[in-house]
Motif scaffolding. Structure first.
Motif, PDB file in Angstrom:
ATOM      1  N   ILE A  79       0.860  -1.178   0.000  1.00  0.00           N
ATOM      2  CA  ILE A  79       0.000   0.000   0.000  1.00  0.00           C
ATOM      3  C   ILE A  79       0.896   1.228   0.000  1.00  0.00           C
ATOM      4  N   CYS A  80       0.634   2.136  -0.925  1.00  0.00           N
ATOM      5  CA  CYS A  80       1.386   3.382  -1.028  1.00  0.00           C
ATOM      6  C   CYS A  80       0.533   4.510  -0.470  1.00  0.00           C
ATOM      7  N   LYS A  81       1.162   5.338   0.375  1.00  0.00           N
ATOM      8  CA  LYS A  81       0.437   6.431   1.005  1.00  0.00           C
ATOM      9  C   LYS A  81       1.225   7.727   0.863  1.00  0.00           C
ATOM     10  N   SER A  82       0.496   8.832   0.797  1.00  0.00           N
ATOM     11  CA  SER A  82       1.104  10.157   0.802  1.00  0.00           C
ATOM     12  C   SER A  82       0.096  11.136   1.404  1.00  0.00           C
ATOM     13  N   PRO A  83       0.575  12.288   1.887  1.00  0.00           N
ATOM     14  CA  PRO A  83      -0.331  13.223   2.555  1.00  0.00           C
ATOM     15  C   PRO A  83      -1.450  13.771   1.672  1.00  0.00           C
ATOM     16  N   ASN A  84      -1.243  13.880   0.375  1.00  0.00           N
ATOM     17  CA  ASN A  84      -2.200  14.580  -0.490  1.00  0.00           C
ATOM     18  C   ASN A  84      -3.040  13.685  -1.384  1.00  0.00           C
ATOM     19  N   TYR A  85      -2.912  12.362  -1.259  1.00  0.00           N
ATOM     20  CA  TYR A  85      -3.688  11.455  -2.103  1.00  0.00           C
ATOM     21  C   TYR A  85      -4.181  10.278  -1.267  1.00  0.00           C
ATOM     22  N   SER A  86      -5.220   9.638  -1.732  1.00  0.00           N
ATOM     23  CA  SER A  86      -5.739   8.445  -1.060  1.00  0.00           C
ATOM     24  C   SER A  86      -4.750   7.292  -1.219  1.00  0.00           C
ATOM     25  N   PRO A  87      -4.655   6.410  -0.225  1.00  0.00           N
ATOM     26  CA  PRO A  87      -3.784   5.234  -0.350  1.00  0.00           C
ATOM     27  C   PRO A  87      -4.216   4.349  -1.518  1.00  0.00           C
ATOM     28  N   PHE A  88      -3.247   3.649  -2.111  1.00  0.00           N
ATOM     29  CA  PHE A  88      -3.555   2.730  -3.209  1.00  0.00           C
ATOM     30  C   PHE A  88      -2.580   1.562  -3.165  1.00  0.00           C
ATOM     31  N   LYS A  89      -3.009   0.456  -3.785  1.00  0.00           N
ATOM     32  CA  LYS A  89      -2.180  -0.754  -3.821  1.00  0.00           C
ATOM     33  C   LYS A  89      -1.334  -0.791  -5.086  1.00  0.00           C
ATOM     34  N   VAL A  90      -0.127  -1.344  -4.933  1.00  0.00           N
ATOM     35  CA  VAL A  90       0.762  -1.571  -6.071  1.00  0.00           C
ATOM     36  C   VAL A  90       1.191  -3.034  -6.022  1.00  0.00           C
ATOM     37  N   PHE A  91       1.083  -3.713  -7.145  1.00  0.00           N
ATOM     38  CA  PHE A  91       1.524  -5.101  -7.260  1.00  0.00           C
ATOM     39  C   PHE A  91       3.044  -5.148  -7.174  1.00  0.00           C
ATOM     40  N   LYS A  92       3.569  -5.923  -6.253  1.00  0.00           N
ATOM     41  CA  LYS A  92       5.023  -5.998  -6.058  1.00  0.00           C
ATOM     42  C   LYS A  92       5.752  -6.412  -7.332  1.00  0.00           C
ATOM     43  N   GLY A  93       5.123  -7.264  -8.141  1.00  0.00           N
ATOM     44  CA  GLY A  93       5.740  -7.720  -9.381  1.00  0.00           C
ATOM     45  C   GLY A  93       5.927  -6.609 -10.403  1.00  0.00           C
ATOM     46  N   ASP A  94       5.205  -5.493 -10.246  1.00  0.00           N
ATOM     47  CA  ASP A  94       5.355  -4.355 -11.158  1.00  0.00           C
ATOM     48  C   ASP A  94       6.492  -3.418 -10.758  1.00  0.00           C
ATOM     49  N   ILE A  95       7.044  -3.609  -9.565  1.00  0.00           N
ATOM     50  CA  ILE A  95       8.094  -2.709  -9.085  1.00  0.00           C
ATOM     51  C   ILE A  95       9.445  -3.157  -9.647  1.00  0.00           C
ATOM     52  N   LEU A  96      10.041  -2.269 -10.416  1.00  0.00           N
ATOM     53  CA  LEU A  96      11.339  -2.550 -11.036  1.00  0.00           C
ATOM     54  C   LEU A  96      12.490  -2.217 -10.109  1.00  0.00           C
ATOM     55  N   LYS A  97      12.381  -1.104  -9.400  1.00  0.00           N
ATOM     56  CA  LYS A  97      13.427  -0.639  -8.481  1.00  0.00           C
ATOM     57  C   LYS A  97      12.765   0.004  -7.280  1.00  0.00           C
ATOM     58  N   LEU A  98      13.431  -0.113  -6.145  1.00  0.00           N
ATOM     59  CA  LEU A  98      12.950   0.491  -4.910  1.00  0.00           C
ATOM     60  C   LEU A  98      14.136   1.137  -4.211  1.00  0.00           C
ATOM     61  N   TYR A  99      13.940   2.370  -3.773  1.00  0.00           N
ATOM     62  CA  TYR A  99      14.993   3.129  -3.105  1.00  0.00           C
ATOM     63  C   TYR A  99      14.434   3.721  -1.818  1.00  0.00           C
ATOM     64  N   ARG A 100      15.230   3.731  -0.783  1.00  0.00           N
ATOM     65  CA  ARG A 100      14.864   4.397   0.466  1.00  0.00           C
ATOM     66  C   ARG A 100      15.313   5.849   0.373  1.00  0.00           C
ATOM     67  N   VAL A 101      14.409   6.772   0.661  1.00  0.00           N
ATOM     68  CA  VAL A 101      14.772   8.185   0.722  1.00  0.00           C
ATOM     69  C   VAL A 101      15.482   8.400   2.050  1.00  0.00           C
ATOM     70  N   LYS A 102      16.761   8.746   1.981  1.00  0.00           N
ATOM     71  CA  LYS A 102      17.590   8.880   3.182  1.00  0.00           C
ATOM     72  C   LYS A 102      17.764  10.328   3.630  1.00  0.00           C
ATOM     73  N   ALA A 103      17.567  11.287   2.716  1.00  0.00           N
ATOM     74  CA  ALA A 103      17.794  12.692   3.083  1.00  0.00           C
ATOM     75  C   ALA A 103      16.957  13.588   2.195  1.00  0.00           C
ATOM     76  N   CYS A 104      16.647  14.765   2.728  1.00  0.00           N
ATOM     77  CA  CYS A 104      15.911  15.771   1.956  1.00  0.00           C
ATOM     78  C   CYS A 104      16.471  17.143   2.298  1.00  0.00           C
ATOM     79  N   SER A 105      16.749  17.920   1.291  1.00  0.00           N
ATOM     80  CA  SER A 105      17.170  19.302   1.454  1.00  0.00           C
ATOM     81  C   SER A 105      16.035  20.186   0.954  1.00  0.00           C
ATOM     82  N   LYS A 106      15.458  20.968   1.847  1.00  0.00           N
ATOM     83  CA  LYS A 106      14.320  21.807   1.498  1.00  0.00           C
ATOM     84  C   LYS A 106      14.761  23.010   0.690  1.00  0.00           C
ATOM     85  N   ARG A 107      13.967  23.364  -0.302  1.00  0.00           N
ATOM     86  CA  ARG A 107      14.248  24.590  -1.060  1.00  0.00           C
ATOM     87  C   ARG A 107      13.884  25.781  -0.193  1.00  0.00           C
ATOM     88  N   LEU A 108      14.537  26.879  -0.454  1.00  0.00           N
ATOM     89  CA  LEU A 108      14.257  28.100   0.335  1.00  0.00           C
ATOM     90  C   LEU A 108      13.212  28.941  -0.320  1.00  0.00           C
TER      91      LEU A 108
END
Length: 108
Positions: A79-108
């Motif tokens: 299940i994929c979730k984000s603050p601005n959209y309803s949750p939805f399911k993604v079939f694991k077999g459709d995922i080609l690559k997965l990355y963990r977001v480790k850092a974020c630099s906010k724009r000013l």
């Protein structure tokens, strides 16, 4: 040749760094922010170790998206979730690559 360089220690250990477009993760990650990512290797063995509450970059045949991931009742999906959209399911077999977001630099 660049006029200068900026060293951001927040991105140490990240494999790639790039800017974000889109609003689905606002206010956590906004369009124009930069994220740093690390690859999740060997997806077939990694699903049980994924952290809920962490942010991931998910690449499928059709989409690129940054989302929180949760386990679904059906183990073939996430299940994929984000603050601005309803949750939805993604079939694991459709995922080609997965990355963990480790850092974020906010724009000013």
């Amino acid at each position: 040749m660049p006029d200068g360089f900026v060293e951001l220690s927040v991105f140490e250990g990240c494999e790639a760094i790039f800017p974000i477009t889109g609003i689905s993760m606002e206010p956590i990650i906004s369009s124009g922010d930069w994220i740093g990512i690390r690859t999740i290797d060997n997806l077939s063995h990694s699903w049980e170790f994924l952290q809920t509450g962490a942010i991931y970059l998910i690449i499928t045949r059709e989409e690129r998206m940054i989302k929180f991931i949760e386990k679904a009742n059906d183990e073939d999906f996430i299940i994929c979730k984000s603050p601005n959209y309803s949750p939805f399911k993604v079939f694991k077999g459709d995922i080609l690559k997965l990355y963990r977001v480790k850092a974020c630099s906010k724009r000013l």
